[in-house]
Design a protein around this motif. Sequence first.
Motif, short mmCIF file in Angstrom:
data_model
loop_
_atom_site.label_atom_id
_atom_site.label_comp_id
_atom_site.label_asym_id
_atom_site.label_seq_id
_atom_site.Cartn_x
_atom_site.Cartn_y
_atom_site.Cartn_z
N GLN A 66 6.84 6.83 0.49
CA GLN A 66 5.72 6.31 1.28
C GLN A 66 5.42 7.22 2.47
O GLN A 66 4.25 7.49 2.77
CB GLN A 66 6.05 4.89 1.75
N ASN A 67 6.47 7.71 3.10
CA ASN A 67 6.28 8.63 4.24
C ASN A 67 5.63 9.94 3.80
O ASN A 67 4.76 10.48 4.49
CB ASN A 67 7.61 8.92 4.92
N GLU A 106 0.83 -1.20 0.00
CA GLU A 106 0.00 0.00 0.00
C GLU A 106 0.87 1.26 0.00
O GLU A 106 0.83 2.08 0.91
CB GLU A 106 -0.95 -0.01 1.20
N LEU A 107 1.68 1.37 -1.06
CA LEU A 107 2.60 2.51 -1.17
C LEU A 107 1.85 3.83 -1.08
O LEU A 107 2.27 4.76 -0.41
CB LEU A 107 3.36 2.42 -2.49
N TYR A 108 0.73 3.92 -1.77
CA TYR A 108 -0.04 5.17 -1.81
C TYR A 108 -1.09 5.16 -0.70
O TYR A 108 -1.74 4.14 -0.45
CB TYR A 108 -0.70 5.35 -3.17
N THR A 109 -1.24 6.31 -0.08
CA THR A 109 -2.20 6.44 1.03
C THR A 109 -3.27 7.44 0.63
O THR A 109 -2.96 8.61 0.33
CB THR A 109 -1.49 6.93 2.31
N ARG A 110 -4.52 6.98 0.60
CA ARG A 110 -5.64 7.89 0.36
C ARG A 110 -6.82 7.37 1.18
O ARG A 110 -7.62 6.57 0.73
CB ARG A 110 -6.01 7.96 -1.13
N SER A 111 -6.91 7.85 2.40
CA SER A 111 -8.00 7.44 3.27
C SER A 111 -9.26 8.23 2.90
O SER A 111 -9.19 9.24 2.21
CB SER A 111 -7.62 7.68 4.73
#
Length: 491
Positions: A426-427, A244-249
């Motif tokens: 990622q960070n 889950e490299l990309y984060t979009r909550s």
Amino acid sequence: MPASRLQLTGICKAFGATQALAGVDFSAAAGEVHALVGENGAGKSTLMNVLSGVIPPDTGAMTLEGAPFRPRSPLEARRAGVVMVNQELAIAPHLTVLENIVLGAEPARILLRHAEARQRATEALRQLGRSDIPLDAPAASLGIAAQQFVEIARALALGCRVLVLDEPTSSLSQADIEHLFRLVRRLRDQGHAIVYISHFLEEVQALSDRYTVLRDGVSVATGRTSETSTAELARLMVGRQVSELYTRSPRQSGDVILEVRELGGIAKPVSASLELRRGEVLGIAGLIGAGRSELLRAIFGLDPVVRGRVRLGLAFGAGSPTRRWAEGAGLLSEDRKTEGLALDLSVVDNFTLPRLAPWLRPAALARETSRWIEQLGVRCAGPRQRVGDLSGGNQQKVALGRLLRNGADVLLLDEPTRGVDIGAKQNIYRLIDELANQGKAVLMVSSYLPELLGTCDRIAVMCRGVLGPARPVSTWTEHGIMLAATGAAAA
């Protein structure tokens, strides 16, 4: 596997108490592309500085064509046939293409005869398939891609046997990247040994024959690229599984905080309109030269606006960087080395610019900066360390941290992960997601389409200076974005 042209064994290098390289082994064979990958701070730059004669190793050995190799300067390395083309090009802009190509290629005379120089430069460009680059043109008149080819042509004119390419695609368009790939393959087939450094693992997978992964100054893995995957390379680089490299909550967008109407600059943008809401990430896609960076700079007041209007919060009208900071906007420039950071100043000095707090004592500023260092995961020796000595990923975190420390509610991010390793990316993606969830508004320019599709809520595409309408990310594909960016389909 062919015999190694270049062999590095047990290379160690320390800077004070910091062990940058701890027994690195690396080799490159004639007729192969060998990718060197690793996180920022893994030791890639230090290893290449040892190889190219910038710094000496503490211990270890190097051989070139089986003979001992220990260059005492970059010039000595180049004359031995080891040439490095850095991410920041070393073109002399005031000289012609011809003069740049033969620069440093004078064998035993101060000056090459003009006819001999032209012949050597012409042959180098012919080898690259770039005979279209005029020898008498000023180097400053060329685009980034052409300047890069001129640097590589200089390497060939010097009799290059090992060519090191450091992040060669970071500032190139897709068409230029494809041209560069064809060039690299041609040089490989001509028998050159090519060391290819890139944070784009898809490029590594598509172009290289072998790979070596550095982590914390140690070579942790070497193998054939065709026998591994990008996921495995990422795991080896960071020492853990990268999922889950990309984060979009799920996000809840709020009021419009930035409104741009028919904005135009002297050259670009031609016309741009958008609305950015609190709690959302709006991506701007487009080809290099489309006017994306100019749009952010015009909004922030760095470039002049000749028509249209900007509303930031409740304020209308043309702005200046000082005014935009006061209104709650911050710009992260794509050129962090000349615009984004003061490289000769410390981490604490960079965090506290441009909004100084003269009532705070140095010790208090250092404590505040230490909290930001911990919160953002900046790897450094402390607040007093010189920013220019940090890796690219950690420099980017400092540049982002300055915006946050100064309380920016609207973040204008231009290529926020350029030159940053996968762990740092990622960070940064996680941080952008957290900021949006805190009600910040993010306007992000990126040339990397998976990044936009993975992090943004909406995407607008710029083509020839004109910004198309923003649409939900779910309605876009990479193919659709490219069609809109090239003018082949309406946005």
